[in-house]
Structures are given as structure tokens and as C-alpha cells.
Design an enzyme around this catalytic site. Structure first.
Site, short mmCIF file in Angstrom:
data_model
loop_
_atom_site.label_atom_id
_atom_site.label_comp_id
_atom_site.label_asym_id
_atom_site.label_seq_id
_atom_site.Cartn_x
_atom_site.Cartn_y
_atom_site.Cartn_z
N LYS A 1 6.19 6.45 -5.29
CA LYS A 1 6.87 6.59 -4.17
C LYS A 1 7.04 5.19 -3.72
CE LYS A 1 2.54 7.40 -1.90
NZ LYS A 1 1.64 8.03 -1.17
N ARG B 1 -2.39 15.45 9.00
CA ARG B 1 -1.07 15.02 9.04
C ARG B 1 -0.25 16.36 8.55
NH1 ARG B 1 -0.85 9.65 5.38
NH2 ARG B 1 -1.07 11.29 3.94
N TYR C 1 6.16 -25.55 11.76
CA TYR C 1 6.69 -24.89 13.10
C TYR C 1 5.35 -24.93 14.06
CZ TYR C 1 11.39 -23.29 11.65
OH TYR C 1 12.58 -23.08 11.29
N MET D 1 10.56 -18.76 7.24
CA MET D 1 11.15 -17.68 6.61
C MET D 1 11.18 -18.16 4.83
SD MET D 1 14.98 -16.30 7.45
CE MET D 1 14.81 -16.09 9.25
C1 LIG Z 1 0.39 8.13 -1.93
C2 LIG Z 1 -0.41 9.08 -2.27
C3 LIG Z 1 -1.34 9.52 -3.28
C4 LIG Z 1 -1.68 8.05 -4.07
O1 LIG Z 1 -2.81 7.34 -3.03
P1 LIG Z 1 -3.56 6.00 -3.64
O2 LIG Z 1 -4.50 5.83 -2.55
O3 LIG Z 1 -2.35 4.82 -3.66
O4 LIG Z 1 -3.97 6.23 -4.97
C5 LIG Z 1 -1.81 10.34 -3.64
N1 LIG Z 1 -1.58 11.45 -3.01
C6 LIG Z 1 -0.73 11.69 -2.01
C7 LIG Z 1 -0.25 13.04 -1.31
C8 LIG Z 1 -0.21 10.57 -1.38
O5 LIG Z 1 0.76 10.43 -0.53
#
Ligand SMILES: *Cc1c(COP(=O)(O)O)cnc(C)c1O
Length: 354
Positions: A34, A132, A254, A302
Site C-alpha cells: 500500500k 478502527r 533561516y 525547502m
Molecule cells: C499496513 C498493514 C499491515 C502491515 O503492517 P506493518 O507494521 O508495516 O508490517 C498489515 N496488516 C494491515 C491490515 C495493514 O493495514
């Protein structure tokens, strides 16, 4: 050309995937890619993750990118779909959904025949206290058992709120997961992210979901990637574009927040918050020049930072590692008051990707 570069070490990524295999030999691996593979670039990472069993992403667009690149492994949408029209695309592209609320169940059932016909699994999410996503106990037992009766293949899925720490909620989450797994037996299970893969081998079950460990950053505040036998995948670097010799009492950058207490050599490096390098450092931050740590001084701008190169052989054009194999992203994150995940994900499009 301005040198602010992101280099992806594919061998390191493969090495880390192999570490997952060693730690969870009987589970299938759902590599979490992701957010553009945690900022690393999905295209490069998929090329190195060919041996993974499946992929996990946060939305349909991310899944379709994987299909467009030609990868056929199963893909799980970890938040499921966001509207019913996505179900059509999901089925056409062999993408699997998490379901975490009633509306998603209705959408799934409306497309039942095609979904089951494609052998797609349904990942039913348990809310065991993170609050969640997911169905709570006992509702989830009813959900899974009826889905099974309707012909769906289910995976009981859960996410730990504190896999990286000792917390009383861990026991509650584990016991609810086991309770539901038993009440719905036989059902496949998946509850381990990177931290949980290390901590609870007994919970690997059918699918593990490593993310951060694949990229060679640590999920734990108190364990480094060296402790975990992982290799950093990203090297974020830039070049020295100017050198200054300053006297005691002179200021830098800065706000003139830095004042030299002695004569010193400064180097200006072509990196800044416009590249995704953080601006605010509550603690002293460092960069690495050929393995030698040197401090960042004054404010991050920047496009530029200043570093102390007093006593260091660092002519114009010297490469400076912002994070990578020598200066670990987790240590930069610690100085910045955040976690490696965030720094990796929030790189801007400006650095050149090599
Ligand atoms: C992002 C995610 C993971 C991976 O988590 P890490 O801590 O990066 O290993 C696993 N399961 C779900 C549902 C996630 O959203």
C-alpha cells in the site's frame, strides 16, 4: 542535474522477504505494498517481490496498478471497497475484499455468484479492541458462519493495535481471535503484521501480512533492523553543492538559529522539505558521509540543508546519505519525533528515482 535521489535495493527487498519466509515458514505471505510500497515505488518493489504469495493494498486503484504491471497473485483490499460499483471491477480483476461492516456484506452478497465463481476469498475483519474496522464478537461469528453456509471461502482477519509493544490489549485481541477461529472452524486466519511475525510465531496461521520489515525498517522502537536481521531497502541521498568556512559567532540558515561556537566547515546539501525530508527536528539530526555521521545544523529549508563537515574530507559533489544503510531511517524518524513508516511514505515526487 540536481542530485536528490531515491535508490531501491531490490536484493535487500528479496532478502527481507526471505526473512519473512524463515520466520513464518508455513504461512502464505501477503506483502503489503500500500501507499506506493511504503513510498518505495510499487513497480520496483513488485519486481523484487515476485516470490510473494499475494499483495495487500488499501484501495482499488492501488490493486489495479498491480494488475496493470502484469502481476497475477491474489490481492487483498485491506479496507474493502468504498462503494458498490467497485465490486464489479473487483470481480473482473480477481481482487479480494475485506468486509468490515454490514453495507460491504450486502454489496458482496449482491455479487455472490461471480465472486465465488472466481474463487475469491472474503477477509472478514474482527474488531477485537483496536476500534478502527471490523465486526465485534459475537456478531462476527454469525457473519462468518453464514458466509460459509452461502458458499464463500472466509479468512478471519485481525490487526493488532500494539504488536510493537507490551500492552494489556494484546492478550484480549489474541484471545478473541482464537475464540472466533474456534467458533467458526474450519476457517483460515490472518493477524500478523511485521511486529507480530517476530513476536508471536504461534499466530502466523494461514497468511502473514508483512509491511515495514520488507522495506528494511523496524516496527519496534527498541530494536534496530540490525537486531532483526533486515536490510534497508531505500537509500535517500543528495550531494554537496556548496562549501563555506565560517568563524565563531556566525549564523547559519533561516532564522539564524545556529551560531558557530568555533571556526567550522559547512557543506550545503541539495535536499529539503520539498523532497520530503522533514523540517522539524526536536532532537539533533545527522546525515552520513561514507559511513561517517555528521550533524545537520540550522533549519531545513525547502531545497537545502547545512551540515558540519569540519575535519571531514567532503569536496563538492560528495554524496550525503540522508537515510539508508548507514544512517537508518528509524534513527532519523526518532530525531524527528515520528516513525520510519511516515518518513518513507511521505517522500515527495521530486527526488529522482534510480
Ligand atoms: C499496513 C498493514 C499491515 C502491515 O503492517 P506493518 O507494521 O508495516 O508490517 C498489515 N496488516 C494491515 C491490515 C495493514 O493495514
Amino acid at each position: 542535474m540536481r542530485q536528490a535521489t531515491v535508490y531501491i535495493d531490490r536484493e535487500a527487498l528479496q532478502y527481507n522477504l526471505n526473512r519473512v519466509k524463515q520466520l513464518a515458514p508455513t504461512a502464505q505471505i501477503v506483502s503489503m505494498v500500500k501507499a506506493n510500497a511504503y513510498g518505495h515505488g510499487v513497480k520496483d518493489c513488485l519486481a523484487a517481490l515476485g516470490d510473494t504469495d499475494a499483495f495487500g493494498v488499501a484501495c482499488l486503484e492501488e490493486a489495479l496498478e498491480i494488475r496493470e504491471l502484469g502481476y497475477q497473485q491474489p490481492i487483498t483490499l485491506i479496507e474493502g471497497i468504498f462503494s458498490e460499483d467497485e465490486m464489479q471491477v473487483v470481480v473482473e480483476n480477481n481482487i479480494e475484499c475485506v468486509v468490515h461492516h454490514q453495507q460491504q456484506l450486502d454489496w458482496l452478497r449482491a455479487h455472490k455468484a461471480r465472486y465465488i465463481g472466481k474463487n475469491l476469498k472474503v477477509w472478514v475483519k474482527l474488531n477485537s479492541g483496536m476500534n478502527r474496522l471490523g465486526f465485534k464478537v459475537p456478531e462476527i461469528i454469525e457473519v462468518i458462519n453464514s458466509l460459509k453456509a452461502e458458499g464463500f471461502t472466509c479468512v478471519l482477519a485481525m490487526h493488532f493495535a500494539n504488536a510493537d509493544a507490551d500492552h494489556p490489549l494484546n492478550e484480549q485481541q489474541k484471545s478473541q481471535f482464537l475464540q472466533v477461529k474456534q467458533a467458526c472452524a474450519p476457517v483460515m486466519g490472518s493477524c500478523c503484521n511485521s511486529a507480530a511475525i517476530y513476536k508471536w510465531p504461534e499466530l502466523n496461521f494461514d497468511f502473514v501480512r508483512p509491511g515495514i520489515m520488507l522495506y528494511g525498517a523496524s516496527p519496534f522502537a527498541d530494536k534496530s533492523v540490525h537486531d532483526l536481521d533486515l536490510k534497508p531497502v531505500m537509500t535517500f541521498s543528495a550531494e554537496i553543492i556548496a562549501l563555506n568556512h565560517i568563524q565563531a559567532g556566525e549564523h547559519v540558515g533561516y532564522g539564524s538559529t545556529f551560531t558557530a561556537d568555533k571556526e567550522m566547515n559547512l557543506a550545503i546539501v541539495s535536499i529539503g522539505y520539498g523532497d520530503g525530508y522533514p523540517r522539524a527536528f526536536p532532537k539533533q539530526n545527522y546525515v552520513s558521509i561514507k559511513g561517517q555521521a555528521t550533524r545537520v545544523i540550522g533549519r531545513v529549508a525547502m531545497d537545502m540543508i547545512a551540515i558540519d563537515v569540519t575535519g571531514i574530507d567532503a569536496p563538492l559533489g560528495t554524496e550525503v546519505e540522508l537515510w539508508g544503510k548507514d544512517r537508518l531511517v528509524d534513527d532519523v524518524a526518532e530525531a524527528n519525533g515520528t516513525i520510519g513508516y511516515e518518513l518513507l511514505c511521505r517522500l515527495s515526487p521530486r527526488p529522482i528515482r534510480k
